[in-house]
Scaffold this active site. Sequence first.
Site, PDB file in Angstrom:
ATOM      1  CB  CYS A 198      -5.691   2.736   6.187  1.00  0.00           C
ATOM      2  SG  CYS A 198      -6.135   2.250   4.539  1.00  0.00           S
TER       3      CYS A 198
ATOM      4  CG  ASN B  48       3.960   3.487   2.234  1.00  0.00           C
ATOM      5  OD1 ASN B  48       5.092   2.745   2.184  1.00  0.00           O
ATOM      6  ND2 ASN B  48       3.934   4.626   2.671  1.00  0.00           N
ATOM      7  CB  ILE B  49       3.686   3.134  -4.489  1.00  0.00           C
ATOM      8  CG1 ILE B  49       4.339   1.704  -4.436  1.00  0.00           C
ATOM      9  CG2 ILE B  49       4.254   3.924  -5.701  1.00  0.00           C
ATOM     10  CD1 ILE B  49       4.057   0.403  -5.440  1.00  0.00           C
ATOM     11  CD  GLU B  50       4.058   8.817   0.695  1.00  0.00           C
ATOM     12  OE1 GLU B  50       4.781   9.730   0.389  1.00  0.00           O
ATOM     13  OE2 GLU B  50       3.548   8.322   1.634  1.00  0.00           O
TER      14      GLU B  50
ATOM     15  CD  GLU C  62      -1.364  -2.184   5.209  1.00  0.00           C
ATOM     16  OE1 GLU C  62      -1.014  -1.146   4.090  1.00  0.00           O
ATOM     17  OE2 GLU C  62      -1.808  -1.677   6.147  1.00  0.00           O
TER      18      GLU C  62
ATOM     19  CB  CYS D 250      -5.595  -1.643   3.838  1.00  0.00           C
ATOM     20  SG  CYS D 250      -4.565  -0.786   2.729  1.00  0.00           S
TER      21      CYS D 250
ATOM     22  CB  CYS E  86      -1.878   1.025   1.974  1.00  0.00           C
ATOM     23  SG  CYS E  86      -2.729   2.560   2.475  1.00  0.00           S
TER      24      CYS E  86
HETATM   25  N1  THU Z   1       0.187   3.747   4.644  1.00  0.00           N
HETATM   26  C1  THU Z   1       0.200   2.173   4.313  1.00  0.00           C
HETATM   27  O1  THU Z   1       1.010   1.904   3.398  1.00  0.00           O
HETATM   28  N2  THU Z   1      -0.544   1.274   5.065  1.00  0.00           N
HETATM   29  C2  THU Z   1      -1.212   1.719   6.202  1.00  0.00           C
HETATM   30  O2  THU Z   1      -1.915   0.628   6.709  1.00  0.00           O
HETATM   31  C3  THU Z   1      -1.262   3.115   6.760  1.00  0.00           C
HETATM   32  C4  THU Z   1      -0.761   4.106   5.858  1.00  0.00           C
HETATM   33  C5  THU Z   1       0.761   4.722   3.991  1.00  0.00           C
HETATM   34  C6  THU Z   1      -0.038   5.396   3.017  1.00  0.00           C
HETATM   35  C7  THU Z   1       1.096   6.647   2.950  1.00  0.00           C
HETATM   36  O3  THU Z   1       1.953   6.502   2.084  1.00  0.00           O
HETATM   37  C8  THU Z   1       1.750   6.744   4.408  1.00  0.00           C
HETATM   38  O4  THU Z   1       1.442   5.698   4.850  1.00  0.00           O
HETATM   39  C9  THU Z   1       1.093   7.609   5.292  1.00  0.00           C
HETATM   40  O5  THU Z   1      -0.061   7.488   5.431  1.00  0.00           O
END
Ligand code: THU
Length: 148
Positions: free
Chosen positions: A94, A46-48, A59, A97, A57
């Site tokens: 999520c 994941n890259i915020e 995935e 995804c 996310c």
């Molecule tokens: N996140 C994912 O990368 N994949 C998921 O299936 C659930 C959520 C990430 C998004 C965000 O950066 C962090 O988790 C918290 O929601």
Amino acid sequence: MPDNDTIEMLIHQALSMMQRSYIPYSNFAVGAALLCEDGTVYTGCNIENAAYTPTICAERTAFFKAVSEGKTSFKAIAIAGGADRIPDALTSPCGVCRQVMMEFCNPADFYVIMTDGPNSCRIRTLEELLPLGFGPGNMKIRPMGGQS
Ligand code: THU
């Protein structure tokens, strides 16, 4: 369903990708490893983002890396997540995804491997995670005014 060695390898890669996550806002790391039909694996984290909504996310990072390299057939994805980069309770993908998976995968024959450590996982098909999902198959053009 991939064999046990393949599942183990995907889990290992998903766990290790948690270290690459860019997570200054949530501190919740997620790693993913996507197995293509041809046996190649694309990983993701994941890259915020400071503006929050551009966050992607793990995935989808893996899927978009793979699709942008020409892959469109997939068998399975392993997912690991947890706060402080420590794998925790099984992280489930999520809804966004799941919808992206629906675009490229056969829901009855695509396996989502959720793991919280090298020796523990839960496996579900995409169909189980997204029952009656909407996908490309629902977009078949019908004659104007025709009934389905
Ligand atoms: N996140 C994912 O990368 N994949 C998921 O299936 C659930 C959520 C990430 C998004 C965000 O950066 C962090 O988790 C918290 O929601």
